[in-house]
Design a protein around this motif. Sequence first.
Motif, PDB file in Angstrom:
ATOM      1  N   LYS A  61      22.414  70.487  51.617  1.00 57.72           N
ATOM      2  CA  LYS A  61      22.731  69.105  51.247  1.00 57.72           C
ATOM      3  C   LYS A  61      22.469  68.184  52.421  1.00 57.72           C
ATOM      4  O   LYS A  61      22.627  68.577  53.579  1.00 57.72           O
ATOM      5  CB  LYS A  61      24.186  68.961  50.795  1.00 57.72           C
ATOM      6  N   VAL A  62      22.063  66.973  52.095  1.00 58.18           N
ATOM      7  CA  VAL A  62      22.044  65.904  53.083  1.00 58.18           C
ATOM      8  C   VAL A  62      23.089  64.906  52.611  1.00 58.18           C
ATOM      9  O   VAL A  62      23.184  64.603  51.416  1.00 58.18           O
ATOM     10  CB  VAL A  62      20.661  65.211  53.178  1.00 58.18           C
ATOM     11  N   GLY A  63      23.898  64.444  53.520  1.00 52.82           N
ATOM     12  CA  GLY A  63      24.942  63.485  53.163  1.00 52.82           C
ATOM     13  C   GLY A  63      24.736  62.176  53.889  1.00 52.82           C
ATOM     14  O   GLY A  63      24.008  62.103  54.893  1.00 52.82           O
ATOM     15  N   LEU A  64      25.373  61.150  53.353  1.00 53.69           N
ATOM     16  CA  LEU A  64      25.432  59.845  54.025  1.00 53.69           C
ATOM     17  C   LEU A  64      24.041  59.250  54.225  1.00 53.69           C
ATOM     18  O   LEU A  64      23.718  58.721  55.291  1.00 53.69           O
ATOM     19  CB  LEU A  64      26.180  59.998  55.364  1.00 53.69           C
ATOM     20  N   MET A  69      27.278  55.105  50.353  1.00 54.34           N
ATOM     21  CA  MET A  69      28.127  56.183  50.868  1.00 54.34           C
ATOM     22  C   MET A  69      28.535  55.927  52.313  1.00 54.34           C
ATOM     23  O   MET A  69      29.658  56.213  52.715  1.00 54.34           O
ATOM     24  CB  MET A  69      27.393  57.531  50.757  1.00 54.34           C
ATOM     25  N   LEU A  73      32.506  55.617  53.395  1.00 52.84           N
ATOM     26  CA  LEU A  73      33.169  56.556  54.300  1.00 52.84           C
ATOM     27  C   LEU A  73      33.171  56.088  55.755  1.00 52.84           C
ATOM     28  O   LEU A  73      33.729  56.759  56.629  1.00 52.84           O
ATOM     29  CB  LEU A  73      32.547  57.944  54.170  1.00 52.84           C
ATOM     30  N   ASP A  79      23.890  63.470  57.705  1.00 52.21           N
ATOM     31  CA  ASP A  79      24.184  64.798  58.251  1.00 52.21           C
ATOM     32  C   ASP A  79      23.753  65.834  57.210  1.00 52.21           C
ATOM     33  O   ASP A  79      23.265  65.480  56.133  1.00 52.21           O
ATOM     34  CB  ASP A  79      25.664  64.935  58.633  1.00 52.21           C
ATOM     35  N   GLU A 106      29.307  62.798  43.022  1.00 48.82           N
ATOM     36  CA  GLU A 106      28.142  61.948  43.335  1.00 48.82           C
ATOM     37  C   GLU A 106      26.931  62.404  42.515  1.00 48.82           C
ATOM     38  O   GLU A 106      26.709  63.603  42.386  1.00 48.82           O
ATOM     39  CB  GLU A 106      27.741  62.128  44.796  1.00 48.82           C
ATOM     40  N   GLU A 108      22.873  62.869  42.269  1.00 50.23           N
ATOM     41  CA  GLU A 108      21.783  63.011  43.239  1.00 50.23           C
ATOM     42  C   GLU A 108      20.483  63.454  42.547  1.00 50.23           C
ATOM     43  O   GLU A 108      20.510  64.269  41.626  1.00 50.23           O
ATOM     44  CB  GLU A 108      22.170  64.035  44.319  1.00 50.23           C
ATOM     45  N   GLU A 139      26.909  66.325  42.824  1.00 49.85           N
ATOM     46  CA  GLU A 139      27.567  67.025  43.935  1.00 49.85           C
ATOM     47  C   GLU A 139      29.057  66.736  43.882  1.00 49.85           C
ATOM     48  O   GLU A 139      29.477  65.593  43.685  1.00 49.85           O
ATOM     49  CB  GLU A 139      27.024  66.606  45.309  1.00 49.85           C
ATOM     50  N   ILE A 141      32.112  66.561  46.198  1.00 49.10           N
ATOM     51  CA  ILE A 141      32.488  66.549  47.618  1.00 49.10           C
ATOM     52  C   ILE A 141      34.006  66.594  47.720  1.00 49.10           C
ATOM     53  O   ILE A 141      34.734  66.260  46.772  1.00 49.10           O
ATOM     54  CB  ILE A 141      31.900  65.329  48.377  1.00 49.10           C
ATOM     55  N   THR A 155      33.059  65.290  59.382  1.00 50.28           N
ATOM     56  CA  THR A 155      32.392  65.725  58.152  1.00 50.28           C
ATOM     57  C   THR A 155      31.359  66.807  58.449  1.00 50.28           C
ATOM     58  O   THR A 155      31.206  67.755  57.683  1.00 50.28           O
ATOM     59  CB  THR A 155      31.833  64.521  57.344  1.00 50.28           C
ATOM     60  N   ALA A 160      29.726  69.107  55.940  1.00 50.06           N
ATOM     61  CA  ALA A 160      29.297  67.842  55.336  1.00 50.06           C
ATOM     62  C   ALA A 160      30.128  67.512  54.093  1.00 50.06           C
ATOM     63  O   ALA A 160      29.624  66.900  53.148  1.00 50.06           O
ATOM     64  CB  ALA A 160      27.797  67.844  55.033  1.00 50.06           C
ATOM     65  N   SER A 161      31.407  67.923  54.122  1.00 51.22           N
ATOM     66  CA  SER A 161      32.364  67.608  53.044  1.00 51.22           C
ATOM     67  C   SER A 161      31.904  68.132  51.685  1.00 51.22           C
ATOM     68  O   SER A 161      32.315  67.602  50.647  1.00 51.22           O
ATOM     69  CB  SER A 161      32.620  66.090  52.941  1.00 51.22           C
ATOM     70  N   GLY A 232      21.413  63.423  48.774  1.00 52.85           N
ATOM     71  CA  GLY A 232      22.383  62.362  48.998  1.00 52.85           C
ATOM     72  C   GLY A 232      22.582  61.524  47.748  1.00 52.85           C
ATOM     73  O   GLY A 232      21.680  61.390  46.915  1.00 52.85           O
ATOM     74  N   SER A 233      23.763  60.953  47.668  1.00 54.66           N
ATOM     75  CA  SER A 233      24.147  60.201  46.478  1.00 54.66           C
ATOM     76  C   SER A 233      23.422  58.862  46.402  1.00 54.66           C
ATOM     77  O   SER A 233      23.212  58.209  47.428  1.00 54.66           O
ATOM     78  CB  SER A 233      25.656  59.954  46.506  1.00 54.66           C
TER      79      SER A 233
HETATM   80  C1  LIG Z   1      30.477  62.967  52.979  1.00 54.97           C
HETATM   81  C2  LIG Z   1      29.349  63.450  52.126  1.00 54.97           C
HETATM   82  O1  LIG Z   1      28.399  64.137  52.903  1.00 54.97           O
HETATM   83  C3  LIG Z   1      28.684  62.334  51.425  1.00 54.97           C
HETATM   84  C4  LIG Z   1      27.572  62.821  50.566  1.00 54.97           C
HETATM   85  O2  LIG Z   1      27.543  63.939  50.090  1.00 54.97           O
HETATM   86  C5  LIG Z   1      26.468  61.897  50.241  1.00 54.97           C
HETATM   87  O3  LIG Z   1      26.364  60.826  50.840  1.00 54.97           O
HETATM   88  O4  LIG Z   1      25.682  62.254  49.345  1.00 54.97           O
END
Ligand SMILES: C[C@H](O)CC(=O)C(=O)O
Length: 262
Positions: A61-64, A69, A73, A79, A106, A108, A139, A141, A155, A160-161, A232-233
């Motif tokens: 996963k890639v987040g943020l 998002m 957060l 990340d 979320e 994606e 996803e 989270i 995170t 990455a939550s 990512g979302s």
């Molecule tokens: C905190 C999470 O990584 C957020 C996420 O999964 C996203 O931005 O997509």
Amino acid sequence: MTEQTMIRMYADQLAEAYVSGKPIDPLSETDPGLTIDDAYAIQAAQIRDWATSGRHVRGYKVGLTSLAMQRQLGVDQPDFGYLVDGMYHQPGSVVSIGSFIAPRIEPEIAFVLGADLSGPGVTVEEARRAVSSVVGALELIDSRIVDWRISLIDTIADNASSAGVVVGHTALPLESLDIEALAVTLAKNGEHAGSGTGAAVLGSPLNALVWLANTLGTYGVTLKAGSVVIPGSVCAAVPVGAGDTITADFGPLGSVSLSFSS
Ligand SMILES: C[C@H](O)CC(=O)C(=O)O
């Protein structure tokens, strides 16, 4: 305390939070000296522990990666984390809310890889060629850090939550889609809960795939053919509780739902 002991201690604390359902204080507050590399080392220790217990890496996963998002957060850079056995749910299934602490959902625009992808130096064209299909995904989270009080360090250390993923059944070739323009809408119990397009994700979900391949490359990790990448979302995450049903409509990629029981 040695660095190895410190990494083990924080990895164990996060592992215990999954079991007890009791989130821990932000590691960045407990230990303000922690670096991004320390946080990825804490994450990696948990991934190794899961592999030892038979839960292997099946995706990434890639987040943020979207402004929505990052604003939600309060963290301003992407990340990555890992998707392992036990995190995958079938579309339309019902999961128990009791296995989470403060879950959110979320939507994606996700990739299935048909070839390995190894950074650094991966280009958008190389990433495009490595994609075998595009799928809609939800996803799940969650935060093992109390009240989602996360910094980037927290995170990352907490994988990455990530908490789960639902991959839709409709898989289309990348070249048949305009993924930047692809519009996604999210509904909670039939009510509109969010929307966005692929462009919300670093300008294109493909850019998130490139970022992931190149960033993982610096840690000596290759993205494996056959794995799922959630980039990512496209919009802010939606909190969920017992009795809720979430449905994301991905247009040509169909819709993906998940429900929650007590
Ligand atoms: C905190 C999470 O990584 C957020 C996420 O999964 C996203 O931005 O997509």
